[in-house]
Design an enzyme around this catalytic site. Structure first.
Site, mmCIF file in Angstrom:
data_model
loop_
_atom_site.group_PDB
_atom_site.id
_atom_site.type_symbol
_atom_site.label_atom_id
_atom_site.label_comp_id
_atom_site.label_asym_id
_atom_site.label_seq_id
_atom_site.Cartn_x
_atom_site.Cartn_y
_atom_site.Cartn_z
ATOM 1 N N ARG A 105 0.826 -1.175 -0.149
ATOM 2 C CA ARG A 105 0.229 -0.063 0.145
ATOM 3 C C ARG A 105 0.971 1.061 0.045
ATOM 4 O O ARG A 105 1.496 1.551 0.849
ATOM 5 C CB ARG A 105 -0.821 -0.089 1.320
ATOM 6 C CG ARG A 105 -1.789 1.251 1.354
ATOM 7 C CD ARG A 105 -2.614 1.332 2.485
ATOM 8 N NE ARG A 105 -3.810 0.574 1.876
ATOM 9 C CZ ARG A 105 -5.221 0.878 2.508
ATOM 10 N NH1 ARG A 105 -5.076 1.706 3.340
ATOM 11 N NH2 ARG A 105 -6.105 -0.033 2.017
ATOM 12 N N HIS A 132 -7.429 0.895 -6.602
ATOM 13 C CA HIS A 132 -7.641 -0.043 -5.274
ATOM 14 C C HIS A 132 -8.262 -1.333 -5.727
ATOM 15 O O HIS A 132 -9.336 -1.576 -5.511
ATOM 16 C CB HIS A 132 -8.514 0.696 -4.121
ATOM 17 C CG HIS A 132 -8.400 0.126 -2.834
ATOM 18 N ND1 HIS A 132 -7.573 -0.994 -2.380
ATOM 19 C CD2 HIS A 132 -9.070 0.451 -1.693
ATOM 20 C CE1 HIS A 132 -7.897 -1.303 -1.328
ATOM 21 N NE2 HIS A 132 -8.856 -0.251 -0.754
ATOM 22 N N GLN A 135 -10.098 -4.089 -3.297
ATOM 23 C CA GLN A 135 -11.389 -3.489 -2.793
ATOM 24 C C GLN A 135 -12.621 -3.688 -3.982
ATOM 25 O O GLN A 135 -13.883 -4.175 -3.555
ATOM 26 C CB GLN A 135 -11.409 -1.966 -2.353
ATOM 27 C CG GLN A 135 -12.745 -1.500 -2.026
ATOM 28 C CD GLN A 135 -12.930 -1.983 -0.553
ATOM 29 O OE1 GLN A 135 -12.122 -1.787 0.173
ATOM 30 N NE2 GLN A 135 -14.190 -2.469 -0.267
ATOM 31 N N ASP A 217 -17.050 7.243 -1.309
ATOM 32 C CA ASP A 217 -15.792 7.047 -0.482
ATOM 33 C C ASP A 217 -15.799 8.410 0.073
ATOM 34 O O ASP A 217 -16.244 9.532 -0.357
ATOM 35 C CB ASP A 217 -14.770 6.793 -1.517
ATOM 36 C CG ASP A 217 -13.619 6.449 -0.933
ATOM 37 O OD1 ASP A 217 -13.295 6.249 0.504
ATOM 38 O OD2 ASP A 217 -12.344 6.266 -1.526
ATOM 39 N N CYS A 257 -16.292 1.626 0.948
ATOM 40 C CA CYS A 257 -15.066 0.960 1.076
ATOM 41 C C CYS A 257 -14.687 1.050 2.555
ATOM 42 O O CYS A 257 -14.118 0.190 2.879
ATOM 43 C CB CYS A 257 -14.068 1.150 0.266
ATOM 44 S SG CYS A 257 -13.328 2.678 0.258
ATOM 45 N N ARG A 285 -13.355 -8.538 1.797
ATOM 46 C CA ARG A 285 -11.868 -8.477 1.338
ATOM 47 C C ARG A 285 -11.041 -9.443 1.715
ATOM 48 O O ARG A 285 -10.242 -9.947 1.185
ATOM 49 C CB ARG A 285 -11.403 -7.212 2.175
ATOM 50 C CG ARG A 285 -11.961 -5.938 1.851
ATOM 51 C CD ARG A 285 -11.695 -5.398 0.478
ATOM 52 N NE ARG A 285 -10.201 -5.405 0.184
ATOM 53 C CZ ARG A 285 -9.596 -4.539 0.612
ATOM 54 N NH1 ARG A 285 -10.042 -3.421 1.337
ATOM 55 N NH2 ARG A 285 -8.354 -4.396 0.481
#
Ligand code: CP
Ligand code: NVA
Length: 299
Positions: A105, A132, A135, A217, A257, A285
Protein backbone atom coordinates in the site's frame (compact mmCIF):
# COMPACT_ATOMS: atom_id res chain seq x y z
CA UNK A 1 9.01 -22.64 -13.93
CA UNK A 2 5.72 -20.92 -13.05
CA UNK A 3 5.12 -17.61 -14.82
CA UNK A 4 5.56 -14.65 -12.44
CA UNK A 5 2.30 -12.74 -12.14
CA UNK A 6 1.41 -9.60 -10.21
CA UNK A 7 -1.91 -7.97 -9.27
CA UNK A 8 -1.37 -4.26 -9.77
CA UNK A 9 -4.56 -3.10 -11.47
CA UNK A 10 -7.84 -4.50 -12.79
CA UNK A 11 -6.77 -2.95 -16.10
CA UNK A 12 -4.26 -5.82 -16.44
CA UNK A 13 -6.83 -8.56 -15.71
CA UNK A 14 -9.02 -10.30 -18.23
CA UNK A 15 -12.74 -10.69 -17.64
CA UNK A 16 -12.15 -14.44 -17.15
CA UNK A 17 -9.49 -13.84 -14.50
CA UNK A 18 -11.84 -11.54 -12.58
CA UNK A 19 -14.71 -14.04 -12.79
CA UNK A 20 -12.47 -16.95 -11.73
CA UNK A 21 -11.29 -15.02 -8.68
CA UNK A 22 -14.89 -14.18 -7.73
CA UNK A 23 -15.95 -17.82 -8.18
CA UNK A 24 -13.10 -19.09 -6.04
CA UNK A 25 -13.66 -16.42 -3.38
CA UNK A 26 -17.34 -17.38 -3.11
CA UNK A 27 -16.37 -21.06 -2.83
CA UNK A 28 -13.76 -20.28 -0.16
CA UNK A 29 -16.35 -18.31 1.76
CA UNK A 30 -18.58 -21.41 1.71
CA UNK A 31 -15.62 -23.43 2.98
CA UNK A 32 -15.20 -25.49 -0.21
CA UNK A 33 -11.74 -26.91 -0.95
CA UNK A 34 -9.94 -25.95 -4.14
CA UNK A 35 -8.19 -28.19 -6.63
CA UNK A 36 -4.83 -27.73 -4.94
CA UNK A 37 -3.55 -28.25 -1.39
CA UNK A 38 -5.73 -27.36 1.61
CA UNK A 39 -3.06 -24.93 2.81
CA UNK A 40 -1.67 -23.45 -0.42
CA UNK A 41 0.62 -21.03 1.46
CA UNK A 42 2.15 -23.61 3.80
CA UNK A 43 5.81 -22.76 4.34
CA UNK A 44 5.42 -19.43 2.52
CA UNK A 45 5.94 -15.91 3.85
CA UNK A 46 4.05 -12.87 2.59
CA UNK A 47 5.26 -9.31 3.25
CA UNK A 48 2.69 -6.59 3.94
CA UNK A 49 4.49 -3.34 3.15
CA UNK A 50 2.42 -0.30 4.13
CA UNK A 51 3.21 3.36 3.46
CA UNK A 52 -0.28 4.50 4.61
CA UNK A 53 -2.64 3.57 7.45
CA UNK A 54 -5.03 0.63 7.08
CA UNK A 55 -7.52 -1.36 9.12
CA UNK A 56 -9.32 -3.67 6.68
CA UNK A 57 -6.59 -4.32 4.16
CA UNK A 58 -3.88 -4.95 6.70
CA UNK A 59 -5.93 -7.23 8.93
CA UNK A 60 -7.69 -9.13 6.14
CA UNK A 61 -4.38 -9.88 4.40
CA UNK A 62 -2.73 -10.88 7.67
CA UNK A 63 -5.60 -13.22 8.61
CA UNK A 64 -5.97 -14.48 5.05
CA UNK A 65 -2.30 -15.50 4.78
CA UNK A 66 -2.55 -17.24 8.16
CA UNK A 67 -5.74 -19.09 7.18
CA UNK A 68 -4.01 -20.36 4.03
CA UNK A 69 -1.14 -21.76 6.09
CA UNK A 70 1.37 -18.97 5.43
CA UNK A 71 3.30 -16.48 7.53
CA UNK A 72 2.42 -12.77 7.17
CA UNK A 73 5.12 -10.19 7.96
CA UNK A 74 3.90 -6.63 8.45
CA UNK A 75 6.41 -4.00 7.33
CA UNK A 76 5.77 -0.35 8.06
CA UNK A 77 7.76 1.48 5.39
CA UNK A 78 8.97 3.96 8.04
CA UNK A 79 10.59 1.13 10.01
CA UNK A 80 12.59 -0.39 7.17
CA UNK A 81 15.47 1.13 5.22
CA UNK A 82 13.10 2.04 2.37
CA UNK A 83 11.85 4.81 4.66
CA UNK A 84 15.43 6.15 4.92
CA UNK A 85 15.87 6.27 1.16
CA UNK A 86 16.97 2.77 0.19
CA UNK A 87 15.88 2.50 -3.45
CA UNK A 88 12.76 0.51 -4.39
CA UNK A 89 14.78 -1.58 -6.83
CA UNK A 90 17.15 -2.70 -4.06
CA UNK A 91 14.34 -3.34 -1.57
CA UNK A 92 12.41 -5.36 -4.16
CA UNK A 93 15.39 -7.54 -5.04
CA UNK A 94 16.31 -8.21 -1.42
CA UNK A 95 12.77 -8.92 -0.17
CA UNK A 96 12.27 -11.27 -3.14
CA UNK A 97 15.04 -13.44 -1.67
CA UNK A 98 13.14 -13.93 1.61
CA UNK A 99 9.46 -13.69 0.81
CA UNK A 100 7.09 -15.56 -1.52
CA UNK A 101 4.80 -12.59 -2.27
CA UNK A 102 4.45 -8.96 -1.23
CA UNK A 103 1.37 -6.82 -0.66
CA UNK A 104 2.04 -3.07 -0.99
CA UNK A 105 0.00 0.00 0.00
CA UNK A 106 1.62 3.23 -1.12
CA UNK A 107 1.18 6.55 -2.90
CA UNK A 108 2.01 6.53 -6.63
CA UNK A 109 1.00 3.62 -8.85
CA UNK A 110 4.49 3.91 -10.34
CA UNK A 111 5.89 2.73 -6.99
CA UNK A 112 4.14 -0.66 -7.16
CA UNK A 113 5.03 -0.89 -10.86
CA UNK A 114 8.70 -0.19 -10.14
CA UNK A 115 8.64 -2.71 -7.31
CA UNK A 116 7.12 -5.33 -9.63
CA UNK A 117 9.76 -4.64 -12.31
CA UNK A 118 12.54 -5.61 -9.90
CA UNK A 119 10.70 -8.24 -7.92
CA UNK A 120 10.96 -11.97 -8.59
CA UNK A 121 7.86 -12.68 -6.43
CA UNK A 122 4.22 -11.64 -7.03
CA UNK A 123 3.38 -8.04 -6.04
CA UNK A 124 -0.20 -7.21 -4.96
CA UNK A 125 -1.50 -3.63 -5.00
CA UNK A 126 -3.21 -2.97 -1.64
CA UNK A 127 -4.13 0.63 -2.68
CA UNK A 128 -2.30 3.40 -4.44
CA UNK A 129 -3.43 6.95 -5.22
CA UNK A 130 -4.50 5.59 -8.60
CA UNK A 131 -6.28 2.34 -7.81
CA UNK A 132 -7.65 -0.09 -5.25
CA UNK A 133 -8.20 -3.34 -7.15
CA UNK A 134 -8.57 -5.67 -4.13
CA UNK A 135 -11.43 -3.52 -2.84
CA UNK A 136 -13.32 -3.68 -6.13
CA UNK A 137 -13.01 -7.47 -6.23
CA UNK A 138 -14.62 -7.51 -2.78
CA UNK A 139 -17.32 -5.08 -3.91
CA UNK A 140 -18.18 -7.21 -6.94
CA UNK A 141 -18.39 -10.35 -4.79
CA UNK A 142 -20.67 -8.51 -2.35
CA UNK A 143 -23.07 -7.42 -5.08
CA UNK A 144 -22.99 -10.82 -6.77
CA UNK A 145 -23.85 -12.69 -3.58
CA UNK A 146 -26.94 -10.52 -3.01
CA UNK A 147 -28.21 -11.79 -6.35
CA UNK A 148 -27.28 -8.91 -8.64
CA UNK A 149 -26.06 -9.79 -12.12
CA UNK A 150 -22.67 -8.09 -12.33
CA UNK A 151 -22.90 -7.90 -16.13
CA UNK A 152 -26.17 -6.00 -16.26
CA UNK A 153 -26.58 -4.21 -12.90
CA UNK A 154 -26.63 -0.43 -13.07
CA UNK A 155 -23.87 0.92 -10.87
CA UNK A 156 -23.28 4.49 -9.76
CA UNK A 157 -20.40 6.34 -8.17
CA UNK A 158 -21.10 9.59 -6.30
CA UNK A 159 -18.14 11.62 -5.07
CA UNK A 160 -14.46 11.97 -5.75
CA UNK A 161 -12.95 10.57 -8.95
CA UNK A 162 -10.31 8.85 -6.83
CA UNK A 163 -8.51 5.49 -6.67
CA UNK A 164 -11.79 3.68 -5.98
CA UNK A 165 -13.58 5.40 -8.87
CA UNK A 166 -10.73 4.51 -11.23
CA UNK A 167 -10.87 0.85 -10.27
CA UNK A 168 -14.66 0.82 -10.67
CA UNK A 169 -14.17 2.19 -14.19
CA UNK A 170 -11.78 -0.64 -15.02
CA UNK A 171 -14.30 -3.17 -13.64
CA UNK A 172 -17.09 -1.67 -15.78
CA UNK A 173 -14.84 -1.72 -18.83
CA UNK A 174 -14.03 -5.40 -18.29
CA UNK A 175 -17.50 -6.65 -17.32
CA UNK A 176 -19.67 -4.29 -19.38
CA UNK A 177 -22.23 -3.21 -16.73
CA UNK A 178 -23.63 0.33 -17.08
CA UNK A 179 -21.76 2.68 -14.76
CA UNK A 180 -22.38 6.38 -14.17
CA UNK A 181 -20.06 8.54 -12.08
CA UNK A 182 -21.13 11.87 -10.60
CA UNK A 183 -18.07 13.92 -9.65
CA UNK A 184 -17.80 17.67 -9.05
CA UNK A 185 -15.96 19.70 -11.64
CA UNK A 186 -12.21 19.44 -11.07
CA UNK A 187 -12.49 15.99 -9.47
CA UNK A 188 -12.93 13.75 -12.50
CA UNK A 189 -11.27 10.33 -12.43
CA UNK A 190 -7.77 10.05 -13.90
CA UNK A 191 -8.88 6.99 -15.86
CA UNK A 192 -10.65 8.16 -18.98
CA UNK A 193 -13.46 5.75 -19.78
CA UNK A 194 -13.11 4.47 -23.33
CA UNK A 195 -16.34 2.51 -23.58
CA UNK A 196 -20.03 3.19 -24.15
CA UNK A 197 -21.22 1.78 -20.80
CA UNK A 198 -19.28 4.27 -18.61
CA UNK A 199 -20.55 7.85 -18.31
CA UNK A 200 -19.62 10.90 -16.29
CA UNK A 201 -22.10 13.50 -15.01
CA UNK A 202 -22.10 16.45 -12.58
CA UNK A 203 -25.53 15.47 -11.25
CA UNK A 204 -25.66 12.87 -8.43
CA UNK A 205 -29.39 12.28 -9.02
CA UNK A 206 -28.72 11.48 -12.67
CA UNK A 207 -26.08 8.95 -11.62
CA UNK A 208 -28.43 7.42 -9.06
CA UNK A 209 -31.30 7.08 -11.52
CA UNK A 210 -32.33 3.40 -11.64
CA UNK A 211 -29.05 2.39 -9.99
CA UNK A 212 -28.86 -1.00 -8.25
CA UNK A 213 -25.52 -0.27 -6.61
CA UNK A 214 -24.50 3.16 -5.33
CA UNK A 215 -20.95 3.53 -4.12
CA UNK A 216 -19.11 6.41 -2.51
CA UNK A 217 -15.90 7.15 -0.63
CA UNK A 218 -14.33 9.88 1.49
CA UNK A 219 -14.02 13.35 -0.02
CA UNK A 220 -10.34 13.61 0.97
CA UNK A 221 -8.27 10.46 0.54
CA UNK A 222 -5.11 9.56 2.43
CA UNK A 223 -2.46 12.08 1.48
CA UNK A 224 -5.06 14.83 0.78
CA UNK A 225 -5.66 15.84 4.39
CA UNK A 226 -4.60 19.45 3.73
CA UNK A 227 -7.35 19.78 1.10
CA UNK A 228 -10.08 18.47 3.41
CA UNK A 229 -11.67 21.83 4.10
CA UNK A 230 -11.89 23.03 0.48
CA UNK A 231 -13.07 19.59 -0.57
CA UNK A 232 -15.84 19.73 2.05
CA UNK A 233 -17.20 22.77 0.18
CA UNK A 234 -16.67 21.39 -3.31
CA UNK A 235 -18.40 18.08 -2.51
CA UNK A 236 -21.35 19.31 -0.45
CA UNK A 237 -23.89 18.38 -3.16
CA UNK A 238 -22.36 14.94 -3.59
CA UNK A 239 -23.65 13.14 -0.54
CA UNK A 240 -25.25 9.69 -0.67
CA UNK A 241 -28.46 10.34 1.24
CA UNK A 242 -32.20 9.70 1.23
CA UNK A 243 -32.80 12.00 -1.79
CA UNK A 244 -30.31 10.02 -3.82
CA UNK A 245 -31.97 6.78 -2.75
CA UNK A 246 -35.38 8.05 -3.93
CA UNK A 247 -34.07 8.21 -7.50
CA UNK A 248 -32.42 4.81 -7.45
CA UNK A 249 -33.51 1.48 -8.90
CA UNK A 250 -35.10 -1.50 -7.21
CA UNK A 251 -33.30 -3.25 -5.65
CA UNK A 252 -30.64 -0.76 -4.64
CA UNK A 253 -27.60 -1.43 -2.49
CA UNK A 254 -25.26 1.06 -0.87
CA UNK A 255 -21.52 0.45 -0.80
CA UNK A 256 -18.69 2.25 0.96
CA UNK A 257 -15.15 0.87 1.14
CA UNK A 258 -14.65 2.49 4.59
CA UNK A 259 -13.47 4.34 6.56
CA UNK A 260 -16.55 6.59 6.25
CA UNK A 261 -17.20 10.15 7.34
CA UNK A 262 -20.85 10.12 8.36
CA UNK A 263 -22.56 13.40 7.48
CA UNK A 264 -20.08 14.09 4.68
CA UNK A 265 -20.10 11.65 1.75
CA UNK A 266 -22.83 9.46 3.29
CA UNK A 267 -25.51 9.83 5.94
CA UNK A 268 -25.67 7.73 9.09
CA UNK A 269 -29.21 6.75 8.03
CA UNK A 270 -28.06 5.15 4.78
CA UNK A 271 -25.02 3.49 6.29
CA UNK A 272 -27.26 1.75 8.78
CA UNK A 273 -30.19 1.16 6.42
CA UNK A 274 -31.39 -2.17 5.04
CA UNK A 275 -29.85 -1.14 1.71
CA UNK A 276 -26.34 -1.03 3.13
CA UNK A 277 -23.98 -3.89 2.25
CA UNK A 278 -21.06 -2.14 3.88
CA UNK A 279 -20.23 -4.75 6.53
CA UNK A 280 -20.44 -7.70 4.11
CA UNK A 281 -18.31 -5.62 1.77
CA UNK A 282 -15.63 -5.30 4.44
CA UNK A 283 -15.76 -9.05 5.20
CA UNK A 284 -15.44 -9.97 1.55
CA UNK A 285 -12.00 -8.38 1.35
CA UNK A 286 -10.80 -11.45 3.23
CA UNK A 287 -12.35 -13.95 0.81
CA UNK A 288 -11.27 -12.28 -2.44
CA UNK A 289 -7.74 -11.75 -1.19
CA UNK A 290 -7.46 -15.40 -0.14
CA UNK A 291 -8.58 -16.40 -3.64
CA UNK A 292 -5.99 -14.04 -5.10
CA UNK A 293 -3.16 -15.34 -2.88
CA UNK A 294 -4.07 -18.94 -3.69
CA UNK A 295 -4.12 -18.12 -7.40
CA UNK A 296 -0.78 -16.30 -7.40
CA UNK A 297 1.05 -18.70 -5.08
CA UNK A 298 -0.26 -22.18 -5.82
CA UNK A 299 2.32 -24.45 -7.44
N1 CP B 1 -11.24 -0.13 2.48
C1 CP B 1 -9.95 -0.18 2.91
O1 CP B 1 -9.02 -0.44 2.13
O2 CP B 1 -9.81 0.06 4.23
P1 CP B 1 -8.45 0.27 5.02
O3 CP B 1 -7.86 1.59 4.61
O4 CP B 1 -8.83 0.23 6.46
O5 CP B 1 -7.50 -0.86 4.65
N1 NVA C 1 -9.93 6.75 -1.34
C1 NVA C 1 -9.57 6.32 -0.01
C2 NVA C 1 -9.79 4.85 0.12
C3 NVA C 1 -9.49 4.28 1.48
C4 NVA C 1 -9.67 2.81 1.55
C5 NVA C 1 -8.11 6.67 0.25
O1 NVA C 1 -7.29 6.49 -0.66
O2 NVA C 1 -7.81 7.16 1.34
Amino acid sequence: MKELRHFLSLADCSKEQILNLLRRAAAMKRGEPGKGPDLPLEGKSVGLLFDKPSTRTRVSFDVGVYQLGGHPIFLNSRDIQLGRGEPIRDTARVLSRYLDAIVIRTFGQEIVEEFARWSTIPVINALTDRSHPCQILGDLLTLQETGLDIFTMKAAWIGDGNNMANSWIYAAQKLGFPFVLACPEGYDPAVKPDCENVKLTRDPLEAAKDANAISTDVWASMGQEKEASIRRQDFQDFQVNHDVLKHSGDPVYILHCLPAHRGEEITEELMESEHSLIWNQAENRLHVQKALLEDLLSP
